[in-house]
Design an enzyme around this catalytic site. Sequence first.
Site, PDB file in Angstrom:
ATOM      1  N   ASP A  78      56.054  32.341  10.696  1.00 43.41           N
ATOM      2  CA  ASP A  78      55.727  31.547  11.869  1.00 43.41           C
ATOM      3  C   ASP A  78      57.014  31.221  12.630  1.00 43.41           C
ATOM      4  O   ASP A  78      58.029  30.886  12.019  1.00 43.41           O
ATOM      5  CB  ASP A  78      55.020  30.253  11.445  1.00 43.41           C
ATOM      6  CG  ASP A  78      54.358  29.545  12.599  1.00 43.41           C
ATOM      7  OD1 ASP A  78      55.063  29.130  13.537  1.00 43.41           O
ATOM      8  OD2 ASP A  78      53.130  29.395  12.555  1.00 43.41           O
ATOM      9  N   ILE A  79      56.987  31.326  13.963  1.00 43.29           N
ATOM     10  CA  ILE A  79      58.194  31.049  14.746  1.00 43.29           C
ATOM     11  C   ILE A  79      58.453  29.555  14.915  1.00 43.29           C
ATOM     12  O   ILE A  79      59.529  29.161  15.349  1.00 43.29           O
ATOM     13  CB  ILE A  79      58.170  31.738  16.130  1.00 43.29           C
ATOM     14  CG1 ILE A  79      56.993  31.248  16.965  1.00 43.29           C
ATOM     15  CG2 ILE A  79      58.153  33.251  15.992  1.00 43.29           C
ATOM     16  CD1 ILE A  79      57.060  31.670  18.426  1.00 43.29           C
ATOM     17  N   ASN A 113      42.501  27.327  10.788  1.00 43.80           N
ATOM     18  CA  ASN A 113      41.901  26.438  11.775  1.00 43.80           C
ATOM     19  C   ASN A 113      40.803  27.196  12.512  1.00 43.80           C
ATOM     20  O   ASN A 113      40.898  28.414  12.680  1.00 43.80           O
ATOM     21  CB  ASN A 113      42.957  25.956  12.772  1.00 43.80           C
ATOM     22  CG  ASN A 113      44.092  25.223  12.082  1.00 43.80           C
ATOM     23  OD1 ASN A 113      43.876  24.508  11.105  1.00 43.80           O
ATOM     24  ND2 ASN A 113      45.302  25.414  12.556  1.00 43.80           N
ATOM     25  N   VAL A 143      45.711  29.756  18.474  1.00 40.21           N
ATOM     26  CA  VAL A 143      45.616  31.178  18.830  1.00 40.21           C
ATOM     27  C   VAL A 143      44.235  31.653  18.392  1.00 40.21           C
ATOM     28  O   VAL A 143      43.887  31.530  17.216  1.00 40.21           O
ATOM     29  CB  VAL A 143      46.728  32.009  18.153  1.00 40.21           C
ATOM     30  CG1 VAL A 143      46.554  33.485  18.460  1.00 40.21           C
ATOM     31  CG2 VAL A 143      48.107  31.526  18.581  1.00 40.21           C
ATOM     32  N   HIS A 176      43.681  33.637  11.486  1.00 39.42           N
ATOM     33  CA  HIS A 176      44.922  33.687  10.711  1.00 39.42           C
ATOM     34  C   HIS A 176      44.907  32.588   9.655  1.00 39.42           C
ATOM     35  O   HIS A 176      44.304  31.548   9.832  1.00 39.42           O
ATOM     36  CB  HIS A 176      46.167  33.580  11.600  1.00 39.42           C
ATOM     37  CG  HIS A 176      46.212  32.375  12.485  1.00 39.42           C
ATOM     38  ND1 HIS A 176      45.420  32.236  13.615  1.00 39.42           N
ATOM     39  CD2 HIS A 176      46.963  31.257  12.422  1.00 39.42           C
ATOM     40  CE1 HIS A 176      45.691  31.085  14.206  1.00 39.42           C
ATOM     41  NE2 HIS A 176      46.625  30.465  13.492  1.00 39.42           N
ATOM     42  N   HIS A 182      47.425  30.247   7.385  1.00 40.45           N
ATOM     43  CA  HIS A 182      48.780  29.725   7.223  1.00 40.45           C
ATOM     44  C   HIS A 182      49.061  29.580   5.731  1.00 40.45           C
ATOM     45  O   HIS A 182      48.256  28.998   4.997  1.00 40.45           O
ATOM     46  CB  HIS A 182      48.911  28.325   7.839  1.00 40.45           C
ATOM     47  CG  HIS A 182      48.669  28.262   9.304  1.00 40.45           C
ATOM     48  ND1 HIS A 182      49.694  28.219  10.216  1.00 40.45           N
ATOM     49  CD2 HIS A 182      47.517  28.232  10.028  1.00 40.45           C
ATOM     50  CE1 HIS A 182      49.195  28.152  11.430  1.00 40.45           C
ATOM     51  NE2 HIS A 182      47.870  28.163  11.337  1.00 40.45           N
TER      52      HIS A 182
END
Length: 114
Positions: A30-31, A87, A96, A100, A102
Amino acid sequence: MADCIFCKIAAGEIPSSKVYEDERVYAFKDINPQAPVHILVTPKEHMANVLECAEREDDLLGHLMKVASRIAKEQGLAENGFRLVTNCGKHGAQSVNHLHIHILGGRQLGEQMA
């Protein structure tokens, strides 16, 4: 999906710090990490969220979880633990609209989920 940032990352159109890749899944750092280890595990095929995935694929969710587990072990998180989060939608704080998971770990995480 042409305008999806995660689709572009998985296709190599946007640079990322790749952690894992197979024919169905792409995982990257993750950025904006929320923990010392913060990795996103995402299907290469575009799908908005876990609800859409569950409707379309029997085994993809299981594969995503297996990949997340493998990555957590490789990152040294298995001994002390880690958190997996996905989420879904506006009230779930999905930022987004591409499914995905996390992987969060590397320190003691708070007990509050929201």
